[in-house]
Scaffold this active site. Structure first.
Site, PDB file in Angstrom:
ATOM      1  N   CYS A   1       5.548  -7.709   7.304  1.00 19.22           N
ATOM      2  CA  CYS A   1       6.614  -7.335   8.246  1.00 19.22           C
ATOM      3  C   CYS A   1       6.893  -8.539   9.134  1.00 19.22           C
ATOM      4  O   CYS A   1       5.966  -9.226   9.555  1.00 19.22           O
ATOM      5  CB  CYS A   1       6.176  -6.143   9.099  1.00 19.22           C
ATOM      6  SG  CYS A   1       7.479  -5.512  10.182  1.00 19.22           S
TER       7      CYS A   1
ATOM      8  N   LEU B   1       7.892   4.185  19.857  1.00 21.43           N
ATOM      9  CA  LEU B   1       8.214   3.839  21.243  1.00 21.43           C
ATOM     10  C   LEU B   1       7.069   3.050  21.886  1.00 21.43           C
ATOM     11  O   LEU B   1       7.254   1.927  22.341  1.00 21.43           O
ATOM     12  CB  LEU B   1       8.517   5.124  22.030  1.00 21.43           C
ATOM     13  CG  LEU B   1       9.147   4.913  23.403  1.00 21.43           C
ATOM     14  CD1 LEU B   1      10.468   4.187  23.317  1.00 21.43           C
ATOM     15  CD2 LEU B   1       9.316   6.240  24.134  1.00 21.43           C
ATOM     16  N   HIS B   2       5.907   3.656  21.996  1.00 19.39           N
ATOM     17  CA  HIS B   2       4.663   2.981  22.418  1.00 19.39           C
ATOM     18  C   HIS B   2       4.578   2.508  23.859  1.00 19.39           C
ATOM     19  O   HIS B   2       3.510   2.093  24.318  1.00 19.39           O
ATOM     20  CB  HIS B   2       4.329   1.791  21.510  1.00 19.39           C
ATOM     21  CG  HIS B   2       4.300   2.103  20.050  1.00 19.39           C
ATOM     22  ND1 HIS B   2       3.763   3.267  19.544  1.00 19.39           N
ATOM     23  CD2 HIS B   2       4.751   1.404  18.970  1.00 19.39           C
ATOM     24  CE1 HIS B   2       3.885   3.258  18.229  1.00 19.39           C
ATOM     25  NE2 HIS B   2       4.482   2.157  17.858  1.00 19.39           N
TER      26      HIS B   2
ATOM     27  N   GLU C   1       0.822  -1.207   0.000  1.00 19.54           N
ATOM     28  CA  GLU C   1       0.000   0.000   0.000  1.00 19.54           C
ATOM     29  C   GLU C   1       0.855   1.255   0.000  1.00 19.54           C
ATOM     30  O   GLU C   1       1.915   1.292   0.618  1.00 19.54           O
ATOM     31  CB  GLU C   1      -0.819   0.066   1.279  1.00 19.54           C
ATOM     32  CG  GLU C   1      -1.720  -1.089   1.479  1.00 19.54           C
ATOM     33  CD  GLU C   1      -2.219  -1.150   2.913  1.00 19.54           C
ATOM     34  OE1 GLU C   1      -3.096  -1.948   3.168  1.00 19.54           O
ATOM     35  OE2 GLU C   1      -1.720  -0.388   3.763  1.00 19.54           O
TER      36      GLU C   1
ATOM     37  N   GLY D   1       5.957  -2.626   6.694  1.00 21.13           N
ATOM     38  CA  GLY D   1       7.330  -3.100   6.799  1.00 21.13           C
ATOM     39  C   GLY D   1       8.200  -2.297   7.728  1.00 21.13           C
ATOM     40  O   GLY D   1       7.864  -1.189   8.141  1.00 21.13           O
ATOM     41  N   GLU D   2       9.331  -2.895   8.074  1.00 27.63           N
ATOM     42  CA  GLU D   2      10.322  -2.227   8.922  1.00 27.63           C
ATOM     43  C   GLU D   2      11.462  -1.774   8.006  1.00 27.63           C
ATOM     44  O   GLU D   2      12.249  -2.609   7.533  1.00 27.63           O
ATOM     45  CB  GLU D   2      10.807  -3.209  10.001  1.00 27.63           C
ATOM     46  CG  GLU D   2      12.035  -2.755  10.785  1.00 27.63           C
ATOM     47  CD  GLU D   2      11.965  -1.318  11.297  1.00 27.63           C
ATOM     48  OE1 GLU D   2      11.026  -0.982  12.028  1.00 27.63           O
ATOM     49  OE2 GLU D   2      12.861  -0.517  10.947  1.00 27.63           O
TER      50      GLU D   2
ATOM     51  N   CYS E   1      -2.917   1.226   8.475  1.00 27.54           N
ATOM     52  CA  CYS E   1      -1.799   0.441   7.992  1.00 27.54           C
ATOM     53  C   CYS E   1      -2.189  -1.021   7.796  1.00 27.54           C
ATOM     54  O   CYS E   1      -2.615  -1.684   8.727  1.00 27.54           O
ATOM     55  CB  CYS E   1      -0.709   0.559   9.046  1.00 27.54           C
ATOM     56  SG  CYS E   1       0.825  -0.139   8.585  1.00 27.54           S
TER      57      CYS E   1
ATOM     58  N   ASN F   1      -5.732   2.368  15.750  1.00 34.19           N
ATOM     59  CA  ASN F   1      -6.613   2.179  14.602  1.00 34.19           C
ATOM     60  C   ASN F   1      -7.051   0.715  14.607  1.00 34.19           C
ATOM     61  O   ASN F   1      -6.255  -0.165  14.319  1.00 34.19           O
ATOM     62  CB  ASN F   1      -5.810   2.505  13.337  1.00 34.19           C
ATOM     63  CG  ASN F   1      -6.692   3.036  12.252  1.00 34.19           C
ATOM     64  OD1 ASN F   1      -7.894   2.770  12.225  1.00 34.19           O
ATOM     65  ND2 ASN F   1      -6.107   3.772  11.337  1.00 34.19           N
TER      66      ASN F   1
ATOM     67  N   SER G   1      10.509   5.898   9.764  1.00 33.90           N
ATOM     68  CA  SER G   1      10.013   5.407  11.047  1.00 33.90           C
ATOM     69  C   SER G   1      10.516   3.991  11.305  1.00 33.90           C
ATOM     70  O   SER G   1      10.384   3.118  10.456  1.00 33.90           O
ATOM     71  CB  SER G   1       8.483   5.407  11.034  1.00 33.90           C
ATOM     72  OG  SER G   1       7.983   4.756  12.187  1.00 33.90           O
TER      73      SER G   1
HETATM   74  N1  SAH Z   1       7.774  -0.560  10.929  1.00 26.88           N
HETATM   75  C1  SAH Z   1       7.926   0.828  11.178  1.00 26.88           C
HETATM   76  C2  SAH Z   1       7.174   1.703  10.208  1.00 26.88           C
HETATM   77  C3  SAH Z   1       5.775   1.293   9.804  1.00 26.88           C
HETATM   78  S1  SAH Z   1       4.503   1.390  11.006  1.00 26.88           S
HETATM   79  C4  SAH Z   1       7.561   1.161  12.607  1.00 26.88           C
HETATM   80  O1  SAH Z   1       7.019   0.308  13.275  1.00 26.88           O
HETATM   81  O2  SAH Z   1       7.880   2.254  13.037  1.00 26.88           O
HETATM   82  C5  SAH Z   1       4.165   3.136  11.151  1.00 26.88           C
HETATM   83  C6  SAH Z   1       3.559   3.528  12.492  1.00 26.88           C
HETATM   84  O3  SAH Z   1       2.203   3.064  12.603  1.00 26.88           O
HETATM   85  C7  SAH Z   1       4.320   2.940  13.668  1.00 26.88           C
HETATM   86  O4  SAH Z   1       4.503   3.884  14.685  1.00 26.88           O
HETATM   87  C8  SAH Z   1       3.380   1.858  14.108  1.00 26.88           C
HETATM   88  O5  SAH Z   1       3.633   1.494  15.423  1.00 26.88           O
HETATM   89  C9  SAH Z   1       2.034   2.492  13.879  1.00 26.88           C
HETATM   90  N2  SAH Z   1       0.904   1.538  13.857  1.00 26.88           N
HETATM   91  C10 SAH Z   1       0.902   0.275  13.405  1.00 26.88           C
HETATM   92  N3  SAH Z   1      -0.323  -0.271  13.550  1.00 26.88           N
HETATM   93  C11 SAH Z   1      -1.116   0.663  14.118  1.00 26.88           C
HETATM   94  C12 SAH Z   1      -2.496   0.707  14.514  1.00 26.88           C
HETATM   95  N4  SAH Z   1      -3.287  -0.346  14.351  1.00 26.88           N
HETATM   96  N5  SAH Z   1      -2.964   1.847  15.034  1.00 26.88           N
HETATM   97  C13 SAH Z   1      -2.161   2.928  15.171  1.00 26.88           C
HETATM   98  N6  SAH Z   1      -0.865   2.954  14.814  1.00 26.88           N
HETATM   99  C14 SAH Z   1      -0.343   1.834  14.292  1.00 26.88           C
HETATM  100 FE1  SF4 Z   2       6.280  -4.104  11.551  1.00 27.16          FE
HETATM  101 FE2  SF4 Z   2       6.109  -1.511  12.243  1.00 27.16          FE
HETATM  102 FE3  SF4 Z   2       3.924  -3.100  12.191  1.00 27.16          FE
HETATM  103 FE4  SF4 Z   2       5.775  -3.452  14.076  1.00 27.16          FE
HETATM  104  S1  SF4 Z   2       4.495  -1.623  13.783  1.00 27.16           S
HETATM  105  S2  SF4 Z   2       4.762  -5.097  12.873  1.00 27.16           S
HETATM  106  S3  SF4 Z   2       7.655  -3.009  12.951  1.00 27.16           S
HETATM  107  S4  SF4 Z   2       5.169  -2.504  10.430  1.00 27.16           S
END
Ligand code: SAH
Ligand code: SF4
Length: 380
Positions: free
Chosen positions: A120, A234-235, A100, A179-180, A353, A310, A211
């Site tokens: 990922c 970070l989360h 996407e 993806g990462e 995402c 989300n 990111s």
């Molecule tokens: N893999 C990388 C980049 C892609 S994810 C990473 O994890 O940083 C991009 C952002 O969306 C990240 O901060 C991820 O934690 C967040 N994210 C993933 N799933 C989500 C969801 N269901 N709701 C809100 N944010 C989400």
């Molecule tokens: Fe992969 Fe980023 Fe999703 Fe974690 S948040 S599974 S690193 S895409």
């Protein structure tokens, strides 16, 4: 008669080649050196997909190019536009894999959210992408192609005499799609070098944000070699919780991650590191955690991006109330950090995402995507 005698040999796609690769390809093709530079301009600055439009190249040369090469984009499997203007493309590559790309228009900018992998390997428990079974790295060409497709769809290739317009719709890029990116660093770096080239797509490193979920050993290279903005997912403020939310934390715990941020080349108060924090109801959203977040970030030029969770079908989390998110944001803000709450965009087109991709997979398989066993993590 065999097929190979009937069908012409496949033409090599030049879209996605870097400067050195294109120069090498043209040298092998017997073209003068400056031709590669002319082609670069046509491919990445003007975005043409047809050699016959390259008017400063002699017609016989254009015809020869056309016999051997192509300027092809990936197929668009699905394209959707939200009522809020967010656009989303599901791209299908030659092997049938899909990713996407999302465009989010705002009053002062337009941001393209780009994917770096199909799926990922890092099974973060709140993330839908981590539930997708198939995972492969995108090539540099496939990453660049996402930007090209968006420019095509937005009608934003500069055409003389105007050149680059002031009010462009695609001004910023975030590597926050599927993806990462730091598990596919070489291809991401090659792609960003193409995207940043001032004679081509010309998107400045200051307008690009990468990111990562915290692949600590690669973070310094991002700053030194690419110089783009860094965002860190970070989360959580304790290793115990982050181990659960972002399993990569078991390998690179919070203290190591923050040390890498402290020494990130190029960060300053004018260029802060973004800390992304997905808000999960009753999990990481308490005022005490907001205060601990502020304490952890001390000494780092930081800003915080609060992302309301989300939801996706079967997700084990919920989004906190607006009031809880606002209270969290206020604590961080009062400590001197900008702490905007990211407004959900494109909910009507599954802009979360990983969602559109999963819908497409479900439609074709007729089954719900299931969380796979954690895939082995590549050593970095
Ligand atoms: N893999 C990388 C980049 C892609 S994810 C990473 O994890 O940083 C991009 C952002 O969306 C990240 O901060 C991820 O934690 C967040 N994210 C993933 N799933 C989500 C969801 N269901 N709701 C809100 N944010 C989400
Ligand atoms: Fe992969 Fe980023 Fe999703 Fe974690 S948040 S599974 S690193 S895409």
């Amino acid at each position: 008669m065999s097929d190979s005698l009937l069908s012409p040999p496949p033409r090599r796609n030049l879209v996605g080649l870097g400067r050195a690769e294109l120069a090498e390809e043209m040298a092998g093709f017997g073209a003068e050196r400056f031709r590669a530079r002319q082609l670069w301009h046509w491919i990445y600055h003007r975005g043409v997909t047809d050699f016959s439009l390259m008017t400063n190249l002699a017609k016989p040369f254009r015809e020869r190019l056309c016999e051997q090469y192509e300027l092809r984009r990936p197929a668009i499997a699905t394209a959707r536009t939200s009522i809020d203007g967010t656009r989303k493309w599901l791209l299908r590559f030659d092997d049938g894999q899909e990713v996407e790309t999302v465009h989010i228009p705002e009053s002062d900018r337009g941001t393209l959210c780009v994917s770096s992998q199909v799926g990922c390997t890092l099974t973060c428990t709140f993330c839908h992408t981590g539930t997708q079974r198939l995972v492969r790295n995108l090539t540099a060409a496939e990453i660049v192609a996402q930007v090209m497709v968006a420019r095509d769809a937005l009608g934003e290739w500069p055409s003389p005499p105007n050149g680059v317009g002031e009010d462009r719709m695609l001004t910023n890029i975030v590597l926050m799609g599927m993806g990462e990116p730091l598990y596919n660093y070489d291809n991401v770096a090659a792609a960003l070098k193409i995207v940043m080239d001032p004679e081509g797509l010309a998107i400045s490193r200051r307008k690009i944000t990468l990111s990562t979920s915290g692949v600590v050993p690669v973070i310094a290279r991002v700053g030194a070699e690419l110089g783009v903005n860094l965002a860190v997912s970070l989360h959580a403020v304790t290793d115990e919780l982050r181990n659960r939310l972002v399993p990569l934390n078991r390998k690179y715990p919070i203290a190591e991650l923050l040390d890498a941020c402290r020494s990130y080349p190029g960060s300053s108060n004018a260029r802060r590191i973004t800390f992304e924090y997905v808000m999960l109801k009753g999990v990481n959203d308490s005022p005490a955690e907001a205060r601990e977040l502020v304490r952890l970030l001390q000494g780092i030029p930081a800003k915080v991006n609060l992302i309301p969770f989300n939801p996706w079908p079967g997700a084990p989390y919920e989004c906190p109330t607006d009031a809880a998110i606002a209270a969290f944001s206020e604590i961080v803000f009062n400590a001197g950090y900008s702490a905007p709450v990211r407004t959900p965009r494109g909910r009507d087109i599954s802009a979360a995402c990983g969602q559109l991709k999963s819908e497409s997979v479900r439609a074709r398989r007729g089954v719900a995507a299931q969380r796979p066993a954690p895939a082995p993590q590549p050593a970095v």
